[in-house]
Design a protein around this motif. Structure first.
Motif, PDB file in Angstrom:
ATOM      1  N   THR A 151       9.578  -3.028  11.138  1.00  6.62           N
ATOM      2  CA  THR A 151       8.983  -4.331  10.814  1.00  6.62           C
ATOM      3  C   THR A 151       8.218  -4.835  12.028  1.00  6.62           C
ATOM      4  OG1 THR A 151      10.775  -4.886   9.292  1.00  6.62           O
ATOM      5  CG2 THR A 151       9.457  -6.699  10.127  1.00  6.62           C
ATOM      6  N   GLU A 152       7.021  -5.327  11.784  1.00  5.60           N
ATOM      7  CA  GLU A 152       6.205  -5.958  12.826  1.00  5.60           C
ATOM      8  C   GLU A 152       5.597  -7.221  12.243  1.00  5.60           C
ATOM      9  OE1 GLU A 152       5.621  -5.294  15.966  1.00  5.60           O
ATOM     10  OE2 GLU A 152       6.648  -3.351  16.124  1.00  5.60           O
ATOM     11  N   ASN A 153       6.251  -8.330  12.491  1.00  4.64           N
ATOM     12  CA  ASN A 153       5.783  -9.630  12.005  1.00  4.64           C
ATOM     13  C   ASN A 153       5.605  -9.595  10.485  1.00  4.64           C
ATOM     14  OD1 ASN A 153       5.638 -10.725  14.694  1.00  4.64           O
ATOM     15  ND2 ASN A 153       3.771  -9.531  14.969  1.00  4.64           N
ATOM     16  N   ARG A 154       4.390  -9.757   9.984  1.00  4.34           N
ATOM     17  CA  ARG A 154       4.161  -9.803   8.526  1.00  4.34           C
ATOM     18  C   ARG A 154       4.091  -8.413   7.887  1.00  4.34           C
ATOM     19  NH1 ARG A 154      -0.469 -11.018   7.183  1.00  4.34           N
ATOM     20  NH2 ARG A 154      -1.551 -10.829   9.183  1.00  4.34           N
ATOM     21  N   PHE A 155       4.183  -7.380   8.704  1.00  9.60           N
ATOM     22  CA  PHE A 155       4.054  -6.016   8.214  1.00  9.60           C
ATOM     23  C   PHE A 155       5.421  -5.323   8.213  1.00  9.60           C
ATOM     24  CE2 PHE A 155      -0.555  -5.892   8.235  1.00  9.60           C
ATOM     25  CZ  PHE A 155      -0.882  -6.872   9.160  1.00  9.60           C
ATOM     26  N   SER A 156       5.739  -4.667   7.138  1.00  8.59           N
ATOM     27  CA  SER A 156       6.982  -3.910   7.064  1.00  8.59           C
ATOM     28  C   SER A 156       6.736  -2.658   6.230  1.00  8.59           C
ATOM     29  CB  SER A 156       8.104  -4.756   6.449  1.00  8.59           C
ATOM     30  OG  SER A 156       7.769  -5.137   5.126  1.00  8.59           O
ATOM     31  N   VAL A 157       7.614  -1.695   6.420  1.00  6.47           N
ATOM     32  CA  VAL A 157       7.471  -0.452   5.663  1.00  6.47           C
ATOM     33  C   VAL A 157       8.711  -0.215   4.826  1.00  6.47           C
ATOM     34  CG1 VAL A 157       5.934   0.588   7.369  1.00  6.47           C
ATOM     35  CG2 VAL A 157       8.418   1.005   7.500  1.00  6.47           C
ATOM     36  N   PHE A 194       6.153   6.424   2.092  1.00  2.00           N
ATOM     37  CA  PHE A 194       6.049   5.523   3.252  1.00  2.00           C
ATOM     38  C   PHE A 194       5.054   4.425   2.902  1.00  2.00           C
ATOM     39  CE2 PHE A 194       6.520   4.270   7.504  1.00  2.00           C
ATOM     40  CZ  PHE A 194       5.307   4.166   8.171  1.00  2.00           C
ATOM     41  N   SER A 195       5.527   3.351   2.302  1.00  2.38           N
ATOM     42  CA  SER A 195       4.635   2.287   1.867  1.00  2.38           C
ATOM     43  C   SER A 195       4.606   1.149   2.883  1.00  2.38           C
ATOM     44  CB  SER A 195       5.046   1.768   0.492  1.00  2.38           C
ATOM     45  OG  SER A 195       6.346   1.243   0.533  1.00  2.38           O
ATOM     46  N   LEU A 196       3.501   0.445   2.893  1.00  2.00           N
ATOM     47  CA  LEU A 196       3.286  -0.684   3.807  1.00  2.00           C
ATOM     48  C   LEU A 196       3.220  -1.968   3.001  1.00  2.00           C
ATOM     49  CD1 LEU A 196       2.497  -1.826   6.666  1.00  2.00           C
ATOM     50  CD2 LEU A 196       0.112  -1.514   5.941  1.00  2.00           C
ATOM     51  N   LYS A 197       4.042  -2.933   3.379  1.00  2.00           N
ATOM     52  CA  LYS A 197       4.013  -4.237   2.741  1.00  2.00           C
ATOM     53  C   LYS A 197       3.439  -5.249   3.717  1.00  2.00           C
ATOM     54  CE  LYS A 197       7.700  -6.930   1.868  1.00  2.00           C
ATOM     55  NZ  LYS A 197       8.935  -7.421   1.227  1.00  2.00           N
ATOM     56  N   ILE A 198       2.434  -5.977   3.233  1.00  2.00           N
ATOM     57  CA  ILE A 198       1.827  -7.037   4.022  1.00  2.00           C
ATOM     58  C   ILE A 198       2.178  -8.355   3.350  1.00  2.00           C
ATOM     59  CG2 ILE A 198      -0.293  -7.977   5.016  1.00  2.00           C
ATOM     60  CD1 ILE A 198      -1.569  -5.200   4.636  1.00  2.00           C
ATOM     61  N   LEU A 241       0.848  -1.181   0.000  1.00  2.00           N
ATOM     62  CA  LEU A 241       0.000   0.000   0.000  1.00  2.00           C
ATOM     63  C   LEU A 241       0.893   1.243   0.000  1.00  2.00           C
ATOM     64  CD1 LEU A 241      -2.649  -1.060   2.688  1.00  2.00           C
ATOM     65  CD2 LEU A 241      -2.514  -1.667   0.259  1.00  2.00           C
ATOM     66  N   SER A 242       0.526   2.222  -0.799  1.00  2.00           N
ATOM     67  CA  SER A 242       1.373   3.399  -0.982  1.00  2.00           C
ATOM     68  C   SER A 242       0.898   4.592  -0.170  1.00  2.00           C
ATOM     69  CB  SER A 242       1.397   3.790  -2.459  1.00  2.00           C
ATOM     70  OG  SER A 242       1.890   2.745  -3.251  1.00  2.00           O
ATOM     71  N   VAL A 278      -0.823  -0.421  13.292  1.00  2.00           N
ATOM     72  CA  VAL A 278      -0.142  -1.553  12.656  1.00  2.00           C
ATOM     73  C   VAL A 278       1.370  -1.434  12.822  1.00  2.00           C
ATOM     74  CG1 VAL A 278       0.306  -2.708  10.458  1.00  2.00           C
ATOM     75  CG2 VAL A 278      -2.001  -1.852  10.973  1.00  2.00           C
ATOM     76  N   ILE A 279       1.887  -0.247  12.524  1.00  2.00           N
ATOM     77  CA  ILE A 279       3.323  -0.066  12.542  1.00  2.00           C
ATOM     78  C   ILE A 279       3.631   1.421  12.563  1.00  2.00           C
ATOM     79  CG2 ILE A 279       3.637   0.014  10.029  1.00  2.00           C
ATOM     80  CD1 ILE A 279       6.028  -1.952  10.434  1.00  2.00           C
ATOM     81  N   ARG A 280       4.781   1.787  13.105  1.00  2.00           N
ATOM     82  CA  ARG A 280       5.172   3.184  13.120  1.00  2.00           C
ATOM     83  C   ARG A 280       6.653   3.327  12.786  1.00  2.00           C
ATOM     84  NH1 ARG A 280       5.604   5.752  19.178  1.00  2.00           N
ATOM     85  NH2 ARG A 280       7.608   4.862  19.735  1.00  2.00           N
ATOM     86  N   GLN A 281       6.988   4.498  12.281  1.00  2.00           N
ATOM     87  CA  GLN A 281       8.357   4.788  11.862  1.00  2.00           C
ATOM     88  C   GLN A 281       8.729   6.185  12.339  1.00  2.00           C
ATOM     89  OE1 GLN A 281      10.493   2.826   9.560  1.00  2.00           O
ATOM     90  NE2 GLN A 281      12.052   4.324  10.114  1.00  2.00           N
TER      91      GLN A 281
END
Lengths: 113, 119
Positions: free
Chosen positions: B60-66, B75-79, B21-22, B48-51
């Motif tokens: 990175t938080e488990n299956r979620f990364s930026v 600042f994209s989110l990869k699931i 997600l962008s 979900v996640i913060r930077q």
């Protein structure tokens, strides 16, 4: 820990009426922020309370007012309701300071008819 | 004023696949935080996640990364390994890092991306 609780969950009001929404912050949190989320949109910041004072305010008219109590709970008041005030109202609490994150309640769905 | 833009109103992914997600943002500040929040039908916003902008390493938080590209203000989110429970509205948000008389600054949200996960 109950987290952030908001009441009521749903509310229907008539145009021109006044409404009060309530928020109890997460235990230990001293900052409460209110957001308005119209259908299909992202939340818009209304205002924030810290140490019982309004510290920041978004682009909302004076019909929107609030209060924070000594126990850090907060109220959002909206006077002279308009149809356009229909939205989900979200409360978020956090601990004052820099390195902190906001926790949200489930919101109050306000419908103005 | 800070702005946050999410250019994908809707995205879909197959279960177990990866989706990105962008989010782009505009700010003149150097000290700030970026967040991804998830809002399921229950309406409650979940972080979900913060930077933090000062940290070069992507969060990175488990299956979620930026993928945080500070110069590009992206600042994209990869699931990864998408699950049915990931289906929700995802919001990118920005917050100034400094404090204001002790309190922290407001969150500025994008318009959101609706993620559908297909079984």
């Amino acid at each position: 820990d109950a987290g952030v609780t908001q009441s009521p969950t749903h509310l229907i009001k008539t145009r021109g009426q006044q409404v009060t929404l309530r928020c109890s912050p997460k235990s230990g949190h001293d900052t409460v922020s209110w957001y308005q989320q119209a259908l299909g949109q992202g939340p818009q910041f209304i205002f924030q309370y810290y140490e019982e004072e309004e510290r920041q305010r978004g682009n909302f008219p004076d019909r929107f007012s609030g209060h924070q109590f000594p126990n850090y709970s907060s109220e959002l008041n909206v006077n002279a309701l308009l149809l356009g005030d229909s939205a989900l109202y979200l409360c978020a609490s956090s601990l004052g300071g820099r390195d902190t994150e906001a926790f949200f309640g489930q919101g109050t769905r306000l419908t103005v008819v | 004023a800070q702005t946050v833009t999410q250019s994908q109103p809707e995205m879909s992914v197959q279960e177990a696949e990866t989706v990105t997600l962008s989010c782009t943002y505009d700010t003149s500040e150097s000290d700030y935080y970026l967040f991804w929040y998830k809002q399921p039908p229950s309406r409650q916003m979940i972080l979900v996640i913060r930077q933090e902008a000062y940290k070069q390493q992507n969060a990175t938080e488990n299956r979620f990364s930026v993928n945080f590209q500070k110069a590009a203000k992206s600042f994209s989110l990869k699931i990864s390994d998408s699950q049915l429970g990931d289906a929700a509205m995802y919001f990118c948000a920005y917050r100034r890092g400094t404090t204001r008389g002790g309190s922290n600054y407001k969150l500025t949200f994008g318009k959101g991306t609706l993620l559908t996960v297909n079984p």
